[in-house]
Scaffold this motif. Structure first.
Motif, PDB file in Angstrom:
ATOM      1  N   ARG A  89       0.801  -1.221   0.000  1.00  0.00           N
ATOM      2  CA  ARG A  89       0.000   0.000   0.000  1.00  0.00           C
ATOM      3  C   ARG A  89       0.839   1.279   0.000  1.00  0.00           C
ATOM      4  O   ARG A  89       0.305   2.371  -0.182  1.00  0.00           O
ATOM      5  N   GLU A  90       2.160   1.161   0.178  1.00  0.00           N
ATOM      6  CA  GLU A  90       3.023   2.339   0.077  1.00  0.00           C
ATOM      7  C   GLU A  90       3.894   2.250  -1.176  1.00  0.00           C
ATOM      8  O   GLU A  90       3.700   2.989  -2.136  1.00  0.00           O
ATOM      9  N   TYR A 132      -7.883  -2.209   1.366  1.00  0.00           N
ATOM     10  CA  TYR A 132      -6.737  -1.539   1.972  1.00  0.00           C
ATOM     11  C   TYR A 132      -6.165  -0.473   1.037  1.00  0.00           C
ATOM     12  O   TYR A 132      -5.799   0.624   1.468  1.00  0.00           O
ATOM     13  N   GLY A 133      -6.077  -0.824  -0.257  1.00  0.00           N
ATOM     14  CA  GLY A 133      -5.542   0.120  -1.225  1.00  0.00           C
ATOM     15  C   GLY A 133      -6.401   1.365  -1.343  1.00  0.00           C
ATOM     16  O   GLY A 133      -5.891   2.489  -1.431  1.00  0.00           O
ATOM     17  N   TYR A 134      -7.712   1.164  -1.336  1.00  0.00           N
ATOM     18  CA  TYR A 134      -8.636   2.291  -1.427  1.00  0.00           C
ATOM     19  C   TYR A 134      -8.520   3.186  -0.192  1.00  0.00           C
ATOM     20  O   TYR A 134      -8.457   4.412  -0.303  1.00  0.00           O
ATOM     21  N   ILE A 135      -8.468   2.567   0.975  1.00  0.00           N
ATOM     22  CA  ILE A 135      -8.363   3.337   2.223  1.00  0.00           C
ATOM     23  C   ILE A 135      -7.049   4.105   2.273  1.00  0.00           C
ATOM     24  O   ILE A 135      -7.013   5.279   2.647  1.00  0.00           O
ATOM     25  N   ALA A 136      -5.951   3.448   1.874  1.00  0.00           N
ATOM     26  CA  ALA A 136      -4.638   4.103   1.882  1.00  0.00           C
ATOM     27  C   ALA A 136      -4.608   5.297   0.929  1.00  0.00           C
ATOM     28  O   ALA A 136      -4.056   6.358   1.249  1.00  0.00           O
ATOM     29  N   SER A 137      -5.227   5.138  -0.243  1.00  0.00           N
ATOM     30  CA  SER A 137      -5.225   6.228  -1.220  1.00  0.00           C
ATOM     31  C   SER A 137      -6.143   7.364  -0.792  1.00  0.00           C
ATOM     32  O   SER A 137      -5.853   8.534  -1.034  1.00  0.00           O
ATOM     33  N   ILE A 142      -0.703   4.923   5.352  1.00  0.00           N
ATOM     34  CA  ILE A 142      -0.887   3.486   5.570  1.00  0.00           C
ATOM     35  C   ILE A 142      -1.136   3.170   7.044  1.00  0.00           C
ATOM     36  O   ILE A 142      -1.334   2.007   7.393  1.00  0.00           O
ATOM     37  N   LEU A 143      -1.154   4.187   7.875  1.00  0.00           N
ATOM     38  CA  LEU A 143      -1.436   3.939   9.296  1.00  0.00           C
ATOM     39  C   LEU A 143      -2.796   3.272   9.507  1.00  0.00           C
ATOM     40  O   LEU A 143      -2.898   2.306  10.265  1.00  0.00           O
TER      41      LEU A 143
END
Length: 216
Positions: A89-90, A132-137, A142-143
């Motif tokens: 995700r980073e 996870y990818g959607y939330i991170a973006s 990435i926390l």
């Protein structure tokens, strides 16, 4: 949506309250179990004909599970979530953003999923990777995904070594628990007025999302 994330925003603290993070975890767990319930149905049909999608297809572990459990707990609960979120995700998500955000989210999720051992794991882990990818973006950090990943692994292990200790994938207890998770997610979403909160100024109106999809 801006495709450029500043590197110093990676670990920037987002104002997501503990209560909202728990709700986010419930939603994520519910979605994963919707997919898992569907896969259990396929597995039951295949089992009746002598087939299965719940077998290791990439490797077969030769280690004694009793001897690896102590250190594996620590790895799965604390180390693995951080390493995986940082890489997928980073590094990977941000590296692929130049090809488009949707492509980046789906691609990193597919790679994340295909590193797991069987078809059922691949499918629902890929779904987790997309979330996870959607939330991170959306949060530029990435926390939140590290926290969600830790919560997911911790809860899954606790349930796995207690309630589901001797249960097969297609056992009635597994099915009942999946349905329970889904119902809890729907109830929490209903109580939250069908809105999912990611941060102070980031809210997802589920009703509007579905209305948009139906009209398109």
């Amino acid at each position: 949506m801006d495709n450029n994330i500043k590197s110093n925003a990676t670990f920037k603290k987002k104002s997501i309250k503990a209560g909202e993070m728990i709700k986010l975890f419930i939603y994520k767990y519910s979605i994963v179990h919707m997919i898992l319930l569907f896969l259990i149905g396929i597995e039951l049909i295949l089992n009746a004909n002598g087939y299965s999608i719940n077998k290791n297809i990439f490797y077969r572990s030769k280690e004694n599970p009793v001897t690896i459990l102590p250190w594996m707990y620590m790895y799965y609960i604390l180390i693995s979530p951080f390493l995986e979120e940082f890489f997928f995700r980073e590094l990977l998500l941000n590296g692929l953003r130049k090809y488009g955000l949707r492509f980046a989210i789906i691609t990193q999720a597919l790679i994340f999923g295909f590193l797991h051992k069987n078809i059922i794991s691949i499918v629902h882990v890929t779904a987790s990777g997309i979330l996870y990818g959607y939330i991170a973006s959306m949060t530029n950090s990435i926390l939140p995904t590290v926290a969600l990943h830790i919560m997911h692994n911790l809860f899954s292990i606790l349930i796995g070594v207690t309630i589901l200790k001797d249960a097969d994938l297609t056992s009635s207890i597994q099915i009942v628990m999946a349905i329970t998770y889904i119902l809890i997610g729907i109830i929490i979403l209903y109580k939250s007025n069908w809105k999912i909160k990611l941060a102070d100024k980031i809210n997802i109106d589920v009703k509007k999302v579905f209305a948009r999809k139906q009209s398109s």
